[in-house]
Design a protein around this motif. Structure first.
Motif, PDB file in Angstrom:
ATOM      1  N   PHE A   1      -9.358   2.043   4.162  1.00  0.00           N
ATOM      2  CA  PHE A   1      -8.607   1.746   2.947  1.00  0.00           C
ATOM      3  C   PHE A   1      -9.531   1.424   1.773  1.00  0.00           C
ATOM      4  CE2 PHE A   1      -5.169   1.126   6.032  1.00  0.00           C
ATOM      5  CZ  PHE A   1      -4.156   1.823   5.394  1.00  0.00           C
TER       6      PHE A   1
ATOM      7  N   THR B   1      -4.739  -2.768  -2.627  1.00  0.00           N
ATOM      8  CA  THR B   1      -5.267  -2.168  -1.396  1.00  0.00           C
ATOM      9  C   THR B   1      -6.788  -2.100  -1.394  1.00  0.00           C
ATOM     10  OG1 THR B   1      -3.269  -0.810  -1.183  1.00  0.00           O
ATOM     11  CG2 THR B   1      -5.211  -0.123   0.072  1.00  0.00           C
TER      12      THR B   1
ATOM     13  N   LEU C   1      -2.870   0.763  -6.522  1.00  0.00           N
ATOM     14  CA  LEU C   1      -3.646   1.022  -5.309  1.00  0.00           C
ATOM     15  C   LEU C   1      -4.987   0.297  -5.358  1.00  0.00           C
ATOM     16  CD1 LEU C   1      -3.414   2.668  -2.686  1.00  0.00           C
ATOM     17  CD2 LEU C   1      -4.524   4.566  -3.868  1.00  0.00           C
TER      18      LEU C   1
ATOM     19  N   SER D   1     -10.106   4.308  -0.413  1.00  0.00           N
ATOM     20  CA  SER D   1      -9.054   4.716  -1.350  1.00  0.00           C
ATOM     21  C   SER D   1      -9.588   4.727  -2.782  1.00  0.00           C
ATOM     22  CB  SER D   1      -7.838   3.784  -1.251  1.00  0.00           C
ATOM     23  OG  SER D   1      -8.194   2.453  -1.606  1.00  0.00           O
TER      24      SER D   1
ATOM     25  N   THR E   1       0.828  -1.206   0.000  1.00  0.00           N
ATOM     26  CA  THR E   1       0.000   0.000   0.000  1.00  0.00           C
ATOM     27  C   THR E   1       0.859   1.250   0.000  1.00  0.00           C
ATOM     28  OG1 THR E   1      -1.827  -1.114   1.125  1.00  0.00           O
ATOM     29  CG2 THR E   1      -1.743   1.287   1.295  1.00  0.00           C
TER      30      THR E   1
END
Length: 359
Positions: free
Chosen positions: A104, A85, A81, A107, A42
């Motif tokens: 997360f 993640t 990402l 994100s 991450t």
């Protein structure tokens, strides 16, 4: 949307498979969620995304060509990402703590997407009804792309194996423009529950605010601050999304739109001909199982079979689980599809696009 039922056969296989995986984790005394490895990944992807952005805004990179290269690297960071993640977090496998998964999982906002939509579209529809026409939105493309043999065939589809690759690069543009709004409206109409309250008015304003903030940070601010004409910023923004969209598309499409994939339809009782676990084996394909670096970079999603069977387990465990899963599948003489390399997977995907374009 009608509820599709799965058969309840092959229960012995399902029971043994799940018990074997439980034994694997118990014998190694490890948890099913992510660990320090996923945190390192991450951090790497966040840096890959934001360092080029910071270099441009601070004037360290100020000429056109280096700026465009920075935008491409940001696209790599975006896709990374998303793969290593956001994907785990929105499957609740990033951490054992709900608030960490929630944090997360958000994100996705950095990629221009909307988590509430994504979780329903991916977790509920795609994982729940993989390759089932009318339910799995990953194969629901209309117009110039045909990902299912049950979609109407058009003359233009004959050439989709050529032009589809460019369209893949436009995938995340659908997130940042109209697609999230269209999906939210659609999900409201079908009565989908996207949050605890079921309040679509709140969801709409949250979606609108997220888009305004996203465009302000990643488009308006660079146009105002960078010492180049606005159209160069637009080109860079396009390159970022094209890079990210292309990578994300080819990773996911090579797992389900290949010649070995089935596209089952429910019978008159709205029941599919397999249980859910076996259904995943018929509709999913692994690729490049020996490419350790590649697997590390794409969040273990080359082990798509393992992921679809155990989406609540973090991808950092897929390589170890894969051997157990394959042995159990072989014992019960059930299908396990795999392409040895990613290049082979891309080629097989192209063959499927060609096949779907003519029949």
């Amino acid at each position: 949307m009608e509820t599709i039922k799965y058969k309840k056969d092959n229960q012995e296989f399902v029971k043994e498979l799940r018990q074997s995986v439980r034994t694997y984790f118990e014998s190694k005394e490890i948890e099913k969620h992510g660990n320090s490895e996923i945190l390192i990944k991450t951090l790497l992807m966040v840096l890959l995304y934001f360092i080029p952005y910071a270099l441009m805004l601070t004037g360290v990179v100020s000429s056109i060509v280096p700026m465009l290269i920075c935008w491409v690297f940001m696209g790599l960071g975006m896709s990374g990402l998303g793969l290593v993640t956001m994907h785990d977090a929105n499957h609740s496998s990033f951490s054992k703590h709900r608030w960490i998964n929630y944090f997360f999982g958000n994100s996705l906002y950095l990629l221009g997407g909307f988590p509430a939509n994504w979780k329903y579209q991916h977790n509920t529809l795609h994982h729940g009804y993989t390759n089932v026409e009318g339910h799995d939105e990953d194969i629901a493309h209309s117009g110039v792309l045909r990902f299912s043999p049950h979609k109407p065939l058009k003359k233009v589809h004959k050439y989709q194996y050529i032009y589809a690759w460019f369209l893949y690069g436009l995938m995340t543009f659908s997130w940042v423009t109209v697609n999230d709004f269209k999906r939210l409206i659609k999900y409201k109409k079908i009565g989908a529950v996207l949050n605890n309250t079921g309040n679509y008015k709140t969801l709409f304003f949250k979606l609108l605010a997220s888009k305004i903030i996203y465009y302000s940070v990643f488009l308006v601010l660079p146009i105002v601050l960078l010492p180049v004409a606005w159209y160069w910023v637009l080109l860079g923004f396009f390159l970022m999304h094209f890079t990210s969209g292309f990578i994300l598309s080819i990773i996911f499409q090579t797992a389900h739109v290949v010649p070995t994939s089935n596209y089952p339809l429910p019978d008159n009782n709205n029941e599919l001909n397999n249980n859910w676990v076996v259904h995943q084996l018929h509709t999913t394909c692994d690729f490049a199982p020996k490419s350790r670096i590649f697997s590390w970079l794409i969040g273990g999603l080359n082990y798509q079979v393992v992921h679809h069977l155990f989406p609540y387990i973090s991808h950092i465990h897929y390589k170890g689980m894969a051997v157990i899963v394959q042995e159990t599948i072989k014992k019960y003489n059930l299908p396990y599809h795999v392409n040895r390399t990613f290049v082979e997977a891309l080629y097989q995907h192209m063959l499927m696009l060609k096949s779907l374009g003519i029949a």
